[in-house]
Scaffold this active site. Sequence first.
Site, PDB file in Angstrom:
ATOM      1  N   THR A   1       0.827  -1.210   0.000  1.00  0.00           N
ATOM      2  CA  THR A   1       0.000   0.000   0.000  1.00  0.00           C
ATOM      3  C   THR A   1       0.856   1.251   0.000  1.00  0.00           C
ATOM      4  O   THR A   1       0.546   2.243  -0.673  1.00  0.00           O
ATOM      5  CB  THR A   1      -0.942   0.011   1.218  1.00  0.00           C
ATOM      6  OG1 THR A   1      -1.791  -1.137   1.156  1.00  0.00           O
ATOM      7  CG2 THR A   1      -1.795   1.268   1.253  1.00  0.00           C
ATOM      8  N   CYS A   2       1.955   1.215   0.732  1.00  0.00           N
ATOM      9  CA  CYS A   2       2.844   2.382   0.823  1.00  0.00           C
ATOM     10  C   CYS A   2       3.452   2.711  -0.540  1.00  0.00           C
ATOM     11  O   CYS A   2       3.576   3.883  -0.913  1.00  0.00           O
ATOM     12  CB  CYS A   2       3.960   2.119   1.825  1.00  0.00           C
ATOM     13  SG  CYS A   2       3.363   1.622   3.465  1.00  0.00           S
ATOM     14  N   SER A   3       3.831   1.683  -1.290  1.00  0.00           N
ATOM     15  CA  SER A   3       4.510   1.886  -2.566  1.00  0.00           C
ATOM     16  C   SER A   3       3.546   2.157  -3.715  1.00  0.00           C
ATOM     17  O   SER A   3       3.877   2.890  -4.647  1.00  0.00           O
ATOM     18  CB  SER A   3       5.357   0.650  -2.917  1.00  0.00           C
ATOM     19  OG  SER A   3       6.427   0.500  -2.014  1.00  0.00           O
TER      20      SER A   3
END
Length: 246
Positions: A50-52
């Site tokens: 999700t962060c990337s």
Amino acid sequence: MKLTSMEGKSVPQATFRTRVDNQWRDMSSDSLFKDRTVVVFSLPGAYTPTCSSSHLPRYNELAPTFRENGVDEIICLSVNDAFVMDAWAKELGVENIRLIPDGNGDFTQGMGMLVDKSDLGFGKRSWRYSMLVKDGVISKMFIEPDKPGDPFEVSDADTMLRYINPEARDPEFITVFTREGCPHCARAKALLKERNMVFEEIHTGMGTGISSRSIRAVSGRSTVPQVFIGGRHIGGADDLEKFLGK
């Protein structure tokens, strides 16, 4: 797990071990937040899905709009070391955000956002949240709900931007197809930079996996550069110059 908002309070005092030009440089909370308006979003870890794919890229895309609305800087903070954060920024091509490593978790603990993710082999990491900081004081926080897994519902860039200015408009995203050594590509990029127009550059040619046939398929032309603004095909460097009224 109790996650409490710190709205109205000062950010924790911490020292961040960063790398600048391959040298260690310590940065303090004051150096990041004093006399400035800063948006911070904190996440569980670099390179995580999700962060990337969503969290970091969308803040990077909207950074120019945040600046137009009074934000001096956007900071991405994670309980990772400086080498990991720097490598992650390079891999994603992040240009508009400062990535800050909270390697020991001191700042995150001071925020009350340090959580145990040992079940994933992560150890202590940050809960996902975002905040607006003005002169070192937290004026607004968006904390993800206490749910199993990794919820991503309120700390996103669009939610923060709507809070700052509900009327703010998305920027027109710009993509430029280029080839190494192409002078017209260099001219097109220079024209955009002169206007402070942020763009994504897609390299084509041998070794890139993108051929002249691919360029023709999306633009109707096989030459470079090919410029797209807001989903509209502008054309080459001469076309861009006319479009910008040069």
